[in-house]
Write a protein that holds these residues in place. Structure first.
Motif, PDB file in Angstrom:
ATOM      1  N   ALA A 681     -14.619  32.078 -75.036  1.00 52.36           N
ATOM      2  CA  ALA A 681     -13.622  32.944 -75.664  1.00 52.36           C
ATOM      3  C   ALA A 681     -12.780  33.256 -74.564  1.00 52.36           C
ATOM      4  O   ALA A 681     -12.914  33.908 -73.598  1.00 52.36           O
ATOM      5  N   PRO A 682     -11.321  32.876 -74.602  1.00 51.62           N
ATOM      6  CA  PRO A 682     -10.557  33.079 -73.592  1.00 51.62           C
ATOM      7  C   PRO A 682     -10.361  34.692 -73.412  1.00 51.62           C
ATOM      8  O   PRO A 682     -10.111  35.331 -74.609  1.00 51.62           O
ATOM      9  N   ALA A 683      -9.789  35.049 -72.466  1.00 52.12           N
ATOM     10  CA  ALA A 683      -9.525  36.494 -72.265  1.00 52.12           C
ATOM     11  C   ALA A 683      -8.269  37.011 -72.896  1.00 52.12           C
ATOM     12  O   ALA A 683      -7.931  38.086 -73.352  1.00 52.12           O
ATOM     13  N   ALA A 684      -7.158  35.980 -72.797  1.00 52.54           N
ATOM     14  CA  ALA A 684      -6.017  36.135 -73.213  1.00 52.54           C
ATOM     15  C   ALA A 684      -5.590  35.020 -74.420  1.00 52.54           C
ATOM     16  O   ALA A 684      -4.918  34.038 -73.645  1.00 52.54           O
ATOM     17  N   PRO A 685      -5.760  35.011 -75.382  1.00 58.66           N
ATOM     18  CA  PRO A 685      -5.384  33.910 -76.462  1.00 58.66           C
ATOM     19  C   PRO A 685      -3.901  33.867 -76.313  1.00 58.66           C
ATOM     20  O   PRO A 685      -3.198  34.744 -76.363  1.00 58.66           O
ATOM     21  N   PRO A 739     -16.585  27.743 -83.610  1.00 62.91           N
ATOM     22  CA  PRO A 739     -16.438  28.325 -85.110  1.00 62.91           C
ATOM     23  C   PRO A 739     -16.880  29.930 -85.033  1.00 62.91           C
ATOM     24  O   PRO A 739     -16.118  30.330 -86.220  1.00 62.91           O
ATOM     25  N   ASP A 740     -17.795  30.477 -84.391  1.00 66.32           N
ATOM     26  CA  ASP A 740     -17.676  31.535 -84.353  1.00 66.32           C
ATOM     27  C   ASP A 740     -17.017  32.490 -83.168  1.00 66.32           C
ATOM     28  O   ASP A 740     -17.431  33.860 -82.930  1.00 66.32           O
ATOM     29  N   GLY A 741     -16.058  32.001 -82.704  1.00 62.16           N
ATOM     30  CA  GLY A 741     -15.686  32.644 -81.330  1.00 62.16           C
ATOM     31  C   GLY A 741     -14.474  33.784 -81.696  1.00 62.16           C
ATOM     32  O   GLY A 741     -14.200  34.432 -80.924  1.00 62.16           O
ATOM     33  N   ALA A 742     -14.005  33.490 -82.817  1.00 63.38           N
ATOM     34  CA  ALA A 742     -12.955  34.545 -83.216  1.00 63.38           C
ATOM     35  C   ALA A 742     -12.986  34.764 -84.776  1.00 63.38           C
ATOM     36  O   ALA A 742     -13.391  33.692 -85.444  1.00 63.38           O
ATOM     37  N   ARG A 743     -12.517  35.768 -85.198  1.00 61.13           N
ATOM     38  CA  ARG A 743     -12.367  36.097 -86.713  1.00 61.13           C
ATOM     39  C   ARG A 743     -10.883  36.054 -87.155  1.00 61.13           C
ATOM     40  O   ARG A 743      -9.911  36.618 -86.338  1.00 61.13           O
ATOM     41  N   ARG A 794     -15.476  40.102 -80.572  1.00 54.68           N
ATOM     42  CA  ARG A 794     -14.710  39.215 -80.450  1.00 54.68           C
ATOM     43  C   ARG A 794     -13.378  39.225 -81.284  1.00 54.68           C
ATOM     44  O   ARG A 794     -13.225  40.160 -81.675  1.00 54.68           O
ATOM     45  N   PRO A 795     -12.383  38.371 -80.721  1.00 50.23           N
ATOM     46  CA  PRO A 795     -10.929  38.770 -81.208  1.00 50.23           C
ATOM     47  C   PRO A 795     -10.996  38.796 -82.949  1.00 50.23           C
ATOM     48  O   PRO A 795     -11.595  37.956 -83.518  1.00 50.23           O
ATOM     49  N   HIS A 796      -9.909  39.582 -83.339  1.00 54.88           N
ATOM     50  CA  HIS A 796      -9.888  39.315 -84.667  1.00 54.88           C
ATOM     51  C   HIS A 796      -8.179  39.319 -85.036  1.00 54.88           C
ATOM     52  O   HIS A 796      -7.309  40.228 -84.337  1.00 54.88           O
ATOM     53  N   PHE A 797      -7.756  38.088 -85.473  1.00 57.40           N
ATOM     54  CA  PHE A 797      -6.332  37.962 -85.857  1.00 57.40           C
ATOM     55  C   PHE A 797      -6.114  38.115 -87.233  1.00 57.40           C
ATOM     56  O   PHE A 797      -6.801  37.345 -88.344  1.00 57.40           O
ATOM     57  N   ILE A 798      -5.101  39.012 -87.658  1.00 60.67           N
ATOM     58  CA  ILE A 798      -4.791  39.180 -88.974  1.00 60.67           C
ATOM     59  C   ILE A 798      -3.386  38.611 -89.155  1.00 60.67           C
ATOM     60  O   ILE A 798      -2.248  38.801 -88.389  1.00 60.67           O
TER      61      ILE A 798
END
Length: 906
Positions: A681-685, A739-743, A794-798
């Protein structure tokens, strides 16, 4: 008795003697008859032998005559081919490679006769008929008689001398003049024969049939009092040709043409049809022209003026029937041709005038190129030198870009060949200098694809190896021109830094000190550059500043600018800076170009098509050089050169960057998108948004680090573009996680965007789907995340489509604000689309609310004045919406907003 007996005996003896005598006479007569018969037989044999020999001699003579007639006819055919010698019933214009002799009639040679011989008196009549004998080696068909009328009477005019027609018959003389002029015109390329008519008695009526040539300038008339001035002008022309064209190297234009295959001057035919007695000055000038004019392409056709015999002067005595004579034919009679039919003269002159008005046909592009196998042998250390075409004086015009002159201005109205000129110059340079020596950056602000041929295409995968950048259809993307200037400014700084490290001052010295380095000379061609400078805005102001710096300092570092325009007279941003204009000392003016040369230099006003004035001294009149530019716009000719150079390209040479303002870029083609890899998981997507308008095909991006305000707002009503930006952001973020790295949560609140939102939802595995029915559940959970109710593992992107349409009133709005303000530090980021800048402001709490919760935004059809609340400390950005363009601003990295192009869906 004895006496009687004696007499009887004597009588008997006499009778016997008489009988014997008679027998002797008869024998003698018989012998005579035999001798006579033998003599007669011998005579008949001699007569037959004589007649047979005479017939043989006559047949040989007639055969030789027939052969000579055939040789003469063949020689005349070679000396006067096509339009030079064809009869009028089959005549048509056929331009020849070199000047030919011209037919004026037919030589009336002696006709062969049939010989006959009679037998001597008293004998039989024996007639021996002479017959035509074939020439040696000829077949049976050659034995047919050849008419003497097949041998034309020829005279030399163009590249030969002068013609004087002496009036024995006025009608025949008029026919000779008309025939000579039409044949001279028909055997030459349109415009290469120019006629001046002096006809004081008939006021030009003698040349009335050639009147269609006058509007095109091929035929001019001189009034009754204008002979003196005409002769002076022709003498001055001869003097100029001798001094500037032949210049002691050649004795005549004919010799120059034979040696160089170029004819830098047209033939000038002065037709002098009578007039008053010549003055002393006129006689002197006429004699000068008769002596020296032909070598310089000035020829006289004279009728009605006294002229003495001299070298190069052909006299024709005009008469009807067989009474005409030509001095070069001696005593042989000549039957002159009738005048050419009027319709033939008019039609031919009209076609010539149309061709002249259309301009001369250009020479081939190959005339500028070195021999095949000799390409890429030149060094660009001290400059770039290449020919642009032929000059009127014959030799090719060489043009150099170096420390002086460093840059070029090209001007020419539409249709005058500006693009063709640029192609020719590029071809001549590319054939001489390798891609390690020369690099092209090409930008065309016209609505077209003039430079697209230098980049790979669907039909042709080749490219010009020297080209690094091609920008086409950028008339609405002035930012791309600014990006090119910024790039060149960066390259200038890089080269200047390298020069400082090596303690040198220019490119030639840098190359000598750093032989392993790759330091090609850069030639940046900007067509219709005035578009870049046309606005009174920040783009124009920065572009002028960059241009001035590049023009002033680029010369020493091998960066050269070629700016081209249809009309540079109205470019205030350029002409208002004389120091900038002065750097462009190489000026090139195409036909009817304005203001590119000095104010007093009107040389471009009279240029024919495919010609240009090249001036390396800022347009000063004395520095003019006229050049005939080859045809380089033909795709087949250029393709042959490009393919030849492409096959020689270095192994590491890749295709140029192609920016087409009419093409929507695709995310799959983005180098930045292809470089994204799923891993830890990147620290800064990074969220990609679209393609920046710059030299390198970068993707605009927003980094969603754990920091306040790391959210993205898309503003505007354009559904397709807003959906494309959210899809790009979502797909690029998903590419960085397993697959489970971010929501990922996809929210769609606009039916028009539903298909695009569903496509993104399907593309991101395990992403959540929300609409107006269940979005409140997502917001409740998101508020808990933002408040730290559970660890942010983990990050969450809406991603919200139409965030301004949230149901639930103030509760839902407050929840979204909480997520925007507190979520980023908990790795919760909102990427939302609001259908207006004011709607976003309302969502944040109204006009008095803070806007720093939105750290990055992309504006679509939103005017700059509406964006000032989101543009801290800078007022309103200079932005006017246009199709499929957006304005991107990220307050964490940008000093000013940048224009981007949303990626297409495919």
């Amino acid at each position: 008795m004895e006496i009687r007996a004696g007499l009887s005996h004597a009588l008997g003896a006499a009778q016997i003697a008489l009988a014997r005598a008679q027998d002797a006479v008869e024998a003698a007569e018989a012998r005579f008859e035999r001798v006579r018969a033998a003599a007669s037989a011998r005579r008949r044999k001699l007569v037959a032998a004589r007649d047979e020999r005479t017939a043989e001699i006559d047949a040989w003579h007639d055969g030789e005559l027939a052969a000579l007639v055939g040789v003469a006819a063949a020689a005349a055919g070679r000396a006067a081919p096509g339009a030079a010698g064809e009869s009028w019933d089959r005549w048509e214009a056929t331009p020849l490679e070199r000047a030919a002799e011209l037919r004026v009639g037919r030589l009336m040679l002696p006709e062969p006769s049939v010989a006959s011989r009679e037998d001597a008196p008293g004998g039989d009549d024996d007639r021996a008929a002479g017959a035509w004998a074939s020439a040696p080696g000829a077949g049976a068909e050659s034995a047919a008689p050849r008419s003497a009328s097949e041998v034309p009477a020829l005279v030399g005019l163009l590249d030969h001398g002068h013609i004087v027609v002496r009036d024995g018959d006025h009608r025949a003389a008029d026919a000779v003049v008309a025939g000579l002029l039409l044949r001279a015109l028909g055997t030459s390329l349109p415009g290469t024969v120019q006629i001046v008519g002096y006809d004081p008695e008939h006021l030009g009526g003698g040349l009335a049939g050639f009147a269609p040539l006058a509007p095109a300038g091929v035929l001019t008339f001189v009034g009754p009092g204008g002979l003196d001035k005409l002769l002076d002008e022709l003498v001055g022309h001869v003097r100029r040709i001798n001094e500037t064209v032949l210049a002691g190297e050649y004795t005549s234009l004919r010799e120059l043409h034979s040696a160089t295959r170029r004819r830098p001057e047209p033939w000038r035919v002065a037709v002098l049809l009578g007039g008053p007695e010549l003055s002393r000055h006129e006689r002197s000038q006429l004699d000068r022209l008769l002596r020296t004019g032909a070598a310089c392409g000035v020829h006289l056709v004279i009728r009605g003026l006294p002229v003495e015999a001299g070298p190069g002067i052909e006299f024709i005595d005009a008469a009807d029937g067989d009474g005409a004579r030509i001095e070069s034919a001696g005593a042989l009679p000549v039957r002159l041709d009738p005048a050419p039919p009027p319709h033939l003269v008019t039609a031919t002159c009209r076609r010539i005038a149309e061709s002249v008005a259309a301009g001369p046909a250009p020479v081939a592009l190959d005339s500028l190129l070195p021999e095949q196998g000799a390409e890429w042998r030149e060094s660009a250390a001290t400059g770039l030198t290449a020919p642009l075409g032929d000059s009127p004086q014959g030799p090719r015009v060489q043009v150099t870009l170096s420390d002086y002159p460093p840059h070029a201005l090209i001007a020419g109205p539409s249709g005058t060949g500006k693009t063709n000129f640029i192609y020719a110059w590029m071809g001549a340079l590319a054939a001489r200098y390798s891609p390690d020596e020369l690099a092209f950056y090409l930008l065309d602000f016209k609505e077209g694809v003039s430079f697209a041929r230098f980049a790979p295409g669907r039909r042709d995968p080749s490219w010009l190896p020297h080209v690094r950048l091609v920008g086409v259809n950028v008339n609405t993307d002035r930012e791309f021109g600014l990006a090119l200037l910024r790039f060149l400014g960066g390259e200038l700084r890089r080269r200047a830094d390298a020069a400082k490290q090596h303690e040198v001052t220019n490119l030639a010295e840098l190359r000598a000190e750093d032989p392993e380095g790759v330091w090609p000379r850069i030639v940046a061609v900007v067509d219709e550059f005035q578009v870049l400078l046309s606005g009174r805005d920040g783009v124009s102001a920065e572009a002028v500043d960059l241009l001035e710096d590049l023009a002033r300092r680029g010369r020493s570092q091998g960066i050269h600018l070629i700016l081209a325009s249809q009309d540079v007279s109205g470019i205030e941003a350029l002409w208002g800076r004389p120091a900038l204009v002065a750097q462009f000392s190489l000026r090139i003016a195409l036909p009817r170009a304005r203001r590119v040369l000095a104010e007093t230099n009107a040389a471009a006003d009279s240029l024919p098509r495919y010609h240009a004035v090249v001036n390396a001294d800022s347009g000063a009149v004395e520095a003019n050089r006229v050049v005939r530019v080859p045809a380089a716009g033909d795709r087949e000719q250029w393709s042959a050169l490009q393919h030849r150079l492409w096959r020689r390209r270095p192994a590491e040479s890749g295709p140029p960057r192609l920016f087409d303002g009419d093409v929507v870029p695709k995310l799959a083609d983005s180098p930045d998108f292809r470089a994204l890899r799923a891993g830890d998981a990147p620290a800064a997507p990074v969220a990609l948004l679209g393609e920046t308008i710059d030299v390198r095909a970068r993707s605009a991006r927003t980094v969603l680090r754990r920091a306040p305000g790391r959210n993205l707002a898309v503003l505007g009503t354009r559904v397709d573009e807003a959906c494309a930006i959210l899809a790009t952001a979502g797909r690029s973020l998903a590419a960085q996680f397993g697959p489970d790295g971010a929501r990922f949560s996809v929210v769609c609140l606009d039916q028009d965007a539903r298909a695009a939102a569903e496509a993104l939802h399907a593309h991101i595995p395990n992403s959540g789907w929300y609409d107006a029915e269940n979005v409140n559940w997502l917001l409740e959970d998101a508020v808990g995340e933002a408040n730290g109710a559970w660890p942010a593992d983990r990050p969450h992107f809406i991603l919200i489509y139409a965030a301004d349409a949230l149901p639930g009133g103030k509760v839902a709005a407050d929840q979204l604000v909480t997520v925007l303000r507190q979520g980023p530090e908990r790795r919760l980021h909102v990427l939302g689309w609001w259908r207006g800048a004011a709607l976003l402001r309302d969502a944040l709490g109204g006009p008095a609310s803070r806007t720093d919760a939105i750290g990055a935004w992309v504006a679509l059809d939103v005017h700059g004045s509406e964006l000032s609340p989101y543009y801290p400390g800078q007022g309103a950005p200079n932005w006017y919406p246009r199709p499929w363009r957006a304005l991107h601003f990220d307050r964490s990295v940008h000093r000013g907003a940048e224009v981007i192009i949303p990626y297409g869906n495919s």
